[in-house]
Design a protein around this motif. Structure first.
Motif, PDB file in Angstrom:
ATOM      1  N   ASP A  14       0.821  -1.209   0.000  1.00  0.00           N
ATOM      2  CA  ASP A  14       0.000   0.000   0.000  1.00  0.00           C
ATOM      3  C   ASP A  14       0.855   1.259   0.000  1.00  0.00           C
ATOM      4  OD1 ASP A  14       0.936  -0.226   2.641  1.00  0.00           O
ATOM      5  OD2 ASP A  14      -1.011   0.242   3.555  1.00  0.00           O
ATOM      6  N   ARG A  15       2.042   1.196   0.607  1.00  0.00           N
ATOM      7  CA  ARG A  15       2.889   2.371   0.758  1.00  0.00           C
ATOM      8  C   ARG A  15       3.665   2.739  -0.500  1.00  0.00           C
ATOM      9  NH1 ARG A  15       3.131  -1.739   3.840  1.00  0.00           N
ATOM     10  NH2 ARG A  15       4.715  -3.317   3.447  1.00  0.00           N
ATOM     11  N   VAL A  16       3.501   2.001  -1.594  1.00  0.00           N
ATOM     12  CA  VAL A  16       4.132   2.373  -2.868  1.00  0.00           C
ATOM     13  C   VAL A  16       3.111   2.650  -3.967  1.00  0.00           C
ATOM     14  CG1 VAL A  16       6.201   1.019  -2.340  1.00  0.00           C
ATOM     15  CG2 VAL A  16       4.393  -0.010  -3.721  1.00  0.00           C
ATOM     16  N   MET A  17       1.854   2.306  -3.740  1.00  0.00           N
ATOM     17  CA  MET A  17       0.892   2.328  -4.836  1.00  0.00           C
ATOM     18  C   MET A  17       0.608   3.732  -5.374  1.00  0.00           C
ATOM     19  SD  MET A  17       0.527  -0.716  -5.567  1.00  0.00           S
ATOM     20  CE  MET A  17      -0.670  -0.441  -6.875  1.00  0.00           C
ATOM     21  N   ALA A  18       0.783   4.772  -4.563  1.00  0.00           N
ATOM     22  CA  ALA A  18       0.549   6.126  -5.059  1.00  0.00           C
ATOM     23  C   ALA A  18       1.566   6.521  -6.131  1.00  0.00           C
ATOM     24  CB  ALA A  18       0.570   7.129  -3.909  1.00  0.00           C
ATOM     25  N   LEU A  19       2.756   5.917  -6.113  1.00  0.00           N
ATOM     26  CA  LEU A  19       3.717   6.134  -7.197  1.00  0.00           C
ATOM     27  C   LEU A  19       3.317   5.356  -8.445  1.00  0.00           C
ATOM     28  CD1 LEU A  19       7.064   6.074  -5.218  1.00  0.00           C
ATOM     29  CD2 LEU A  19       6.395   7.887  -6.803  1.00  0.00           C
ATOM     30  N   HIS A  20       2.784   4.179  -8.266  1.00  0.00           N
ATOM     31  CA  HIS A  20       2.392   3.367  -9.419  1.00  0.00           C
ATOM     32  C   HIS A  20       1.173   3.940 -10.135  1.00  0.00           C
ATOM     33  CE1 HIS A  20       5.140  -0.059  -9.153  1.00  0.00           C
ATOM     34  NE2 HIS A  20       5.010  -0.020  -7.838  1.00  0.00           N
ATOM     35  N   ASP A  21       0.227   4.489  -9.377  1.00  0.00           N
ATOM     36  CA  ASP A  21      -1.014   4.953 -10.015  1.00  0.00           C
ATOM     37  C   ASP A  21      -1.018   6.440 -10.341  1.00  0.00           C
ATOM     38  OD1 ASP A  21      -1.679   6.316  -7.610  1.00  0.00           O
ATOM     39  OD2 ASP A  21      -2.908   4.655  -6.882  1.00  0.00           O
ATOM     40  N   GLY A  22       0.093   7.135 -10.037  1.00  0.00           N
ATOM     41  CA  GLY A  22       0.215   8.520 -10.449  1.00  0.00           C
ATOM     42  C   GLY A  22      -0.257   9.553  -9.456  1.00  0.00           C
ATOM     43  N   ARG A  23      -0.747   9.158  -8.296  1.00  0.00           N
ATOM     44  CA  ARG A  23      -1.114  10.147  -7.286  1.00  0.00           C
ATOM     45  C   ARG A  23       0.110  10.913  -6.798  1.00  0.00           C
ATOM     46  NH1 ARG A  23      -3.876   6.659  -2.910  1.00  0.00           N
ATOM     47  NH2 ARG A  23      -2.707   5.008  -3.998  1.00  0.00           N
ATOM     48  N   VAL A  24       1.257  10.255  -6.793  1.00  0.00           N
ATOM     49  CA  VAL A  24       2.531  10.909  -6.489  1.00  0.00           C
ATOM     50  C   VAL A  24       3.385  10.877  -7.748  1.00  0.00           C
ATOM     51  CG1 VAL A  24       4.683  10.741  -5.182  1.00  0.00           C
ATOM     52  CG2 VAL A  24       2.504  10.371  -4.029  1.00  0.00           C
ATOM     53  N   THR A  25       3.950  12.000  -8.096  1.00  0.00           N
ATOM     54  CA  THR A  25       4.829  12.078  -9.259  1.00  0.00           C
ATOM     55  C   THR A  25       6.214  12.541  -8.832  1.00  0.00           C
ATOM     56  OG1 THR A  25       4.118  14.338  -9.744  1.00  0.00           O
ATOM     57  CG2 THR A  25       2.906  12.551 -10.820  1.00  0.00           C
ATOM     58  N   VAL A  26       7.199  12.215  -9.648  1.00  0.00           N
ATOM     59  CA  VAL A  26       8.571  12.655  -9.435  1.00  0.00           C
ATOM     60  C   VAL A  26       8.868  13.696 -10.504  1.00  0.00           C
ATOM     61  CG1 VAL A  26      10.990  11.944  -9.338  1.00  0.00           C
ATOM     62  CG2 VAL A  26       9.200  10.395  -8.513  1.00  0.00           C
ATOM     63  N   PRO A  27       9.248  14.913 -10.121  1.00  0.00           N
ATOM     64  CA  PRO A  27       9.458  15.973 -11.110  1.00  0.00           C
ATOM     65  C   PRO A  27      10.426  15.556 -12.213  1.00  0.00           C
ATOM     66  CG  PRO A  27       9.516  16.887  -8.906  1.00  0.00           C
ATOM     67  CD  PRO A  27       9.469  15.395  -8.737  1.00  0.00           C
ATOM     68  N   GLY A  28       9.991  15.754 -13.453  1.00  0.00           N
ATOM     69  CA  GLY A  28      10.835  15.463 -14.602  1.00  0.00           C
ATOM     70  C   GLY A  28      10.956  14.002 -14.964  1.00  0.00           C
ATOM     71  N   VAL A  29      10.142  13.147 -14.330  1.00  0.00           N
ATOM     72  CA  VAL A  29      10.257  11.700 -14.532  1.00  0.00           C
ATOM     73  C   VAL A  29       8.883  11.119 -14.884  1.00  0.00           C
ATOM     74  CG1 VAL A  29      10.849   9.482 -13.472  1.00  0.00           C
ATOM     75  CG2 VAL A  29      12.212  11.519 -12.956  1.00  0.00           C
ATOM     76  N   THR A  30       8.861  10.258 -15.872  1.00  0.00           N
ATOM     77  CA  THR A  30       7.697   9.435 -16.171  1.00  0.00           C
ATOM     78  C   THR A  30       8.018   8.010 -15.753  1.00  0.00           C
ATOM     79  OG1 THR A  30       7.032  10.811 -18.035  1.00  0.00           O
ATOM     80  CG2 THR A  30       6.150   8.569 -17.963  1.00  0.00           C
ATOM     81  N   LEU A  31       7.183   7.437 -14.885  1.00  0.00           N
ATOM     82  CA  LEU A  31       7.430   6.091 -14.370  1.00  0.00           C
ATOM     83  C   LEU A  31       6.609   5.070 -15.155  1.00  0.00           C
ATOM     84  CD1 LEU A  31       7.428   6.833 -10.535  1.00  0.00           C
ATOM     85  CD2 LEU A  31       9.416   6.371 -11.992  1.00  0.00           C
ATOM     86  N   ASP A  32       7.293   4.082 -15.674  1.00  0.00           N
ATOM     87  CA  ASP A  32       6.669   2.928 -16.333  1.00  0.00           C
ATOM     88  C   ASP A  32       6.504   1.853 -15.261  1.00  0.00           C
ATOM     89  OD1 ASP A  32       5.880   0.819 -17.936  1.00  0.00           O
ATOM     90  OD2 ASP A  32       7.828   0.590 -18.926  1.00  0.00           O
ATOM     91  N   SER A  33       5.269   1.662 -14.795  1.00  0.00           N
ATOM     92  CA  SER A  33       4.993   0.875 -13.593  1.00  0.00           C
ATOM     93  C   SER A  33       4.937  -0.620 -13.875  1.00  0.00           C
ATOM     94  CB  SER A  33       3.661   1.344 -12.995  1.00  0.00           C
ATOM     95  OG  SER A  33       3.271   0.528 -11.934  1.00  0.00           O
ATOM     96  N   HIS A  34       5.595  -1.385 -13.009  1.00  0.00           N
ATOM     97  CA  HIS A  34       5.566  -2.851 -13.054  1.00  0.00           C
ATOM     98  C   HIS A  34       5.359  -3.357 -11.629  1.00  0.00           C
ATOM     99  CE1 HIS A  34       7.241  -3.153 -17.220  1.00  0.00           C
ATOM    100  NE2 HIS A  34       7.724  -1.956 -16.870  1.00  0.00           N
ATOM    101  N   ILE A  35       4.365  -4.213 -11.439  1.00  0.00           N
ATOM    102  CA  ILE A  35       4.073  -4.778 -10.125  1.00  0.00           C
ATOM    103  C   ILE A  35       4.244  -6.285 -10.205  1.00  0.00           C
ATOM    104  CG2 ILE A  35       2.309  -5.118  -8.353  1.00  0.00           C
ATOM    105  CD1 ILE A  35       1.162  -2.399  -9.169  1.00  0.00           C
TER     106      ILE A  35
END
Length: 330
Positions: A14-35
């Motif tokens: 649960d503590r990483v899912m906001a990065l996977h679903d886009g609720r949290v973003t990293v400036p200048g970075v697009t994350l290609d999510s793999h679970i």
């Protein structure tokens, strides 16, 4: 400038899912999510370096660093932590009443180098006076499938770490009397099924773990986050930005858990969630899932000590060398 595209791979904590679903973003970075489950992620991390950002076993990572390095550098986002006093099992009638009785016995563990086993052997040594050399180890699947060491071991002469026959399981060997006990990262299926021949050696493990935390301050770190070294070298501000993103994702998960706990209707399928939350806060305080180097460096130092004492590390590993320099002040 176009965003930097990076692959991100973790299990569905649960503590990483906001990065996977886009609720949290990293400036200048697009994350290609793999679970993926860690049973897949960890071999990929140590053998193939498959992803740019990945969840890693802390024991495997320390072992690789001691042997000359890893393809990754880490940030202190400890996405998996777990107390381990619940994982000591024995066979009824074996004469084993306590983990202290493991000395001189045949004890099973899925992988010798896995982080859960590293911590349990540390507990055996620190709390019960049993060294890893005092035990005849058998390794393999706990209760189903096949399990092999993901990294080759280099053990001293005379120390026995012996794989079981593929197709067999440690649980069945314990029930047949071919081994005497287990270090289990989860309860064996036969125990869950109520088989009286499998005995948990610390029945009130919650009380034992609370006492352990009071004594040591440790909430055992299992996994951390690695960033491919070549990416971190090309983008030196990235590790700190990613760390901030993982902190934000954790905070969202903890806020969600708090809202469920304090909600008028229980939205989680757990009858005694209220009691569990109150005990956790009473025992560990509000920052019970801490990230960062400052609060956790003593625990990381213990991990490095355990790795050396248990003949995993090829030599001493300084705890600060696990992390990218930009996050050492966190």
């Amino acid at each position: 400038m176009s965003p930097l595209s990076l692959t991100l791979a973790t299990w569905d904590h649960d503590r990483v899912m906001a990065l996977h679903d886009g609720r949290v973003t990293v400036p200048g970075v697009t994350l290609d999510s793999h679970i993926h489950p860690t049973s897949k992620l960890f071999p990929w991390a140590v053998q193939d370096a498959k992803f740019d950002i990945t969840e890693m076993s802390v024991s495997s990572y320390v072992l690789q660093l001691s042997r000359g390095g890893s393809d990754y550098t880490a940030i202190p986002a400890f996405v998996s932590r777990a107390f381990r006093h619940s994982g000591f099992f024995a066979r009824a009638g074996s004469g084993i009443k306590s983990p202290a009785d493991f000395a001189g016995r045949r004890i099973g563990v899925p992988e010798y180098q896995m982080t859960a086993a590293l911590w349990m052997r540390g507990i055996l040594a620190d709390e019960y006076g049993v060294a890893c050399d005092d035990i005849h180890w058998r390794t393999g699947a706990l209760d189903e499938g096949v399990r092999r060491e993901r990294l080759e071991l280099a053990l001293p002469e005379g120390m026995v770490v012996e794989p079981i026959t593929e197709g067999d399981t440690l649980q069945d060997m314990l029930l047949r009397g071919e081994i005497d006990g287990l270090l289990a990262p989860k309860p064996p299926q036969a125990f869950l099924d109520g088989n009286p021949d499998l005995v948990r050696l610390i029945p009130d493990f919650e009380a034992a773990e609370q006492a352990y935390h009071r004594s040591t301050g440790f909430f055992p770190i299992m996994h951390l986050i690695g960033i491919r070294k070549s990416v971190a070298e090309d983008h030196p501000d990235l590790p700190r930005a990613l760390y901030d993103g993982f902190v934000a994702a954790r905070d969202i998960a903890m806020a969600r858990l708090r809202s469920v706990w304090l909600g008028n209707a229980n939205r989680m399928t757990l009858p005694w969630l209220n009691a569990a939350m109150e005990r956790t806060l009473d025992s560990m305080g509000p920052d019970y899932w801490s990230y960062g180097c400052t609060a956790n460096m003593a625990e990381i130092a213990a991990i490095c000590r355990y790795s050396l004492d248990q003949h995993l590390s090829a030599g001493p590993v300084a705890p600060e060398t696990l992390f990218h320099p930009s996050v050492l002040d966190t």
